[in-house]
Scaffold this motif. Structure first.
Motif, PDB file in Angstrom:
ATOM      1  N   UNK A 145       0.822  -1.211   0.000  1.00  0.00           N
ATOM      2  CA  UNK A 145       0.000   0.000   0.000  1.00  0.00           C
ATOM      3  C   UNK A 145       0.857   1.262   0.000  1.00  0.00           C
ATOM      4  N   UNK A 146       1.919   1.261   0.803  1.00  0.00           N
ATOM      5  CA  UNK A 146       2.773   2.448   0.909  1.00  0.00           C
ATOM      6  C   UNK A 146       3.524   2.736  -0.391  1.00  0.00           C
ATOM      7  N   UNK A 147       3.891   1.704  -1.124  1.00  0.00           N
ATOM      8  CA  UNK A 147       4.670   1.917  -2.353  1.00  0.00           C
ATOM      9  C   UNK A 147       3.803   2.072  -3.599  1.00  0.00           C
ATOM     10  N   UNK A 148       2.532   1.712  -3.514  1.00  0.00           N
ATOM     11  CA  UNK A 148       1.662   1.751  -4.697  1.00  0.00           C
ATOM     12  C   UNK A 148       0.370   2.527  -4.465  1.00  0.00           C
ATOM     13  N   UNK A 149       0.349   3.429  -3.492  1.00  0.00           N
ATOM     14  CA  UNK A 149      -0.915   4.079  -3.143  1.00  0.00           C
ATOM     15  C   UNK A 149      -1.477   4.938  -4.270  1.00  0.00           C
ATOM     16  N   UNK A 150      -0.638   5.555  -5.063  1.00  0.00           N
ATOM     17  CA  UNK A 150      -1.136   6.380  -6.172  1.00  0.00           C
ATOM     18  C   UNK A 150      -1.839   5.492  -7.200  1.00  0.00           C
ATOM     19  N   UNK A 151      -1.215   4.377  -7.556  1.00  0.00           N
ATOM     20  CA  UNK A 151      -1.809   3.463  -8.537  1.00  0.00           C
ATOM     21  C   UNK A 151      -3.107   2.861  -8.006  1.00  0.00           C
ATOM     22  N   UNK A 152      -3.138   2.547  -6.709  1.00  0.00           N
ATOM     23  CA  UNK A 152      -4.349   1.965  -6.108  1.00  0.00           C
ATOM     24  C   UNK A 152      -5.484   2.979  -6.146  1.00  0.00           C
ATOM     25  N   UNK A 153      -5.208   4.221  -5.757  1.00  0.00           N
ATOM     26  CA  UNK A 153      -6.245   5.258  -5.793  1.00  0.00           C
ATOM     27  C   UNK A 153      -6.730   5.514  -7.213  1.00  0.00           C
ATOM     28  N   UNK A 154      -5.807   5.538  -8.157  1.00  0.00           N
ATOM     29  CA  UNK A 154      -6.183   5.757  -9.553  1.00  0.00           C
ATOM     30  C   UNK A 154      -7.060   4.625 -10.064  1.00  0.00           C
ATOM     31  N   UNK A 155      -6.728   3.389  -9.693  1.00  0.00           N
ATOM     32  CA  UNK A 155      -7.533   2.239 -10.108  1.00  0.00           C
ATOM     33  C   UNK A 155      -8.938   2.297  -9.520  1.00  0.00           C
ATOM     34  N   UNK A 156      -9.067   2.909  -8.340  1.00  0.00           N
ATOM     35  CA  UNK A 156     -10.380   3.050  -7.702  1.00  0.00           C
ATOM     36  C   UNK A 156     -11.132   4.276  -8.201  1.00  0.00           C
ATOM     37  N   UNK A 158     -10.096   7.382  -7.798  1.00  0.00           N
ATOM     38  CA  UNK A 158      -9.907   8.478  -6.846  1.00  0.00           C
ATOM     39  C   UNK A 158      -8.706   9.313  -7.244  1.00  0.00           C
ATOM     40  N   UNK A 159      -8.746  10.571  -6.886  1.00  0.00           N
ATOM     41  CA  UNK A 159      -7.678  11.505  -7.194  1.00  0.00           C
ATOM     42  C   UNK A 159      -6.663  11.503  -6.055  1.00  0.00           C
ATOM     43  N   UNK A 160      -5.396  11.175  -6.327  1.00  0.00           N
ATOM     44  CA  UNK A 160      -4.389  11.150  -5.258  1.00  0.00           C
ATOM     45  C   UNK A 160      -4.160  12.509  -4.594  1.00  0.00           C
ATOM     46  N   UNK A 161      -4.579  13.600  -5.245  1.00  0.00           N
ATOM     47  CA  UNK A 161      -4.399  14.926  -4.645  1.00  0.00           C
ATOM     48  C   UNK A 161      -5.597  15.325  -3.800  1.00  0.00           C
TER      49      UNK A 161
END
Length: 187
Positions: A145-156, A158-161
């Motif tokens: 989760x810590x290393x891939x949180x941007x990709x996970x949020x994008x897949x869901x 969601x906007x990482x910002x």
């Protein structure tokens, strides 16, 4: 509580079933329970007012009823029917966070149950081994989760910002440049 655990969970399951039926009634029969227009056009919201409130309640129902049915605390056929209704309603609500939360809570609950020595069929894990595996697995999941949180949020979706908030925060902080002593505030 005046109810034993099985009675309480049975009543809770009936309540979630009623919530699903009312949501279907609001969405299908009256048409009032469906979001009209905008980015969430067609998302079910039942009688709750918005899709996220509906999704949160349905996610809780799905997780509680599924776990109760698997553990034999409520009749399995009843649990399967209510969980299916909750699952379909959850999909129709299009509440991604609620969807992820429902399945994550089932995964965490199942992990804790097995790790702490809960019986699965005729198998029971030694709690010392289970807790060791649980800590190792938690560390692995945390790392992923810590290393891939941007990709996970994008897949869901969601906007990482946080919907542009972090860009706004950086801009607001930059307003203080050159004002180390007095800062910048109201007006």
């Amino acid at each position: 509580l005046r109810f034993d655990l099985k009675s309480f969970l049975w009543l809770l399951a009936v309540g979630f079933a009623a919530f699903v039926v009312v949501g279907v009634y609001a969405a299908v029969i009256t048409g009032e329970g469906v979001t009209g227009g905008g980015a969430y056009d067609g998302a079910w919201r039942g009688l709750t007012g918005n899709k996220n409130e509906f999704g949160r309640t349905i996610a809780l129902g799905f997780a509680v009823v599924t776990a109760s049915g698997i553990l034999g605390l409520i009749p399995k056929k009843m649990a399967a029917a209510i969980a299916l209704g909750c699952f379909v309603s959850l999909l129709l609500s299009r509440s991604a966070t609620s969807f992820v939360t429902a399945f994550a809570s089932l995964a965490v609950g199942a992990s804790l149950y097995v790790s702490l020595g809960g019986r699965v069929g005729n198998l029971r894990l030694n709690p010392v081994i289970g807790i060791s595996v649980l800590f190792g697995g938690s560390a692995l999941v945390g790392f992923v989760l810590a290393t891939n949180w941007v990709e996970i949020l994008t897949a869901l979706g969601r906007d990482p910002t946080l919907t542009g908030r972090t860009d706004l925060w950086a801009w607001a902080i930059s307003l203080n440049e050159g004002r180390e002593w007095l800062g910048a505030g109201f007006r």
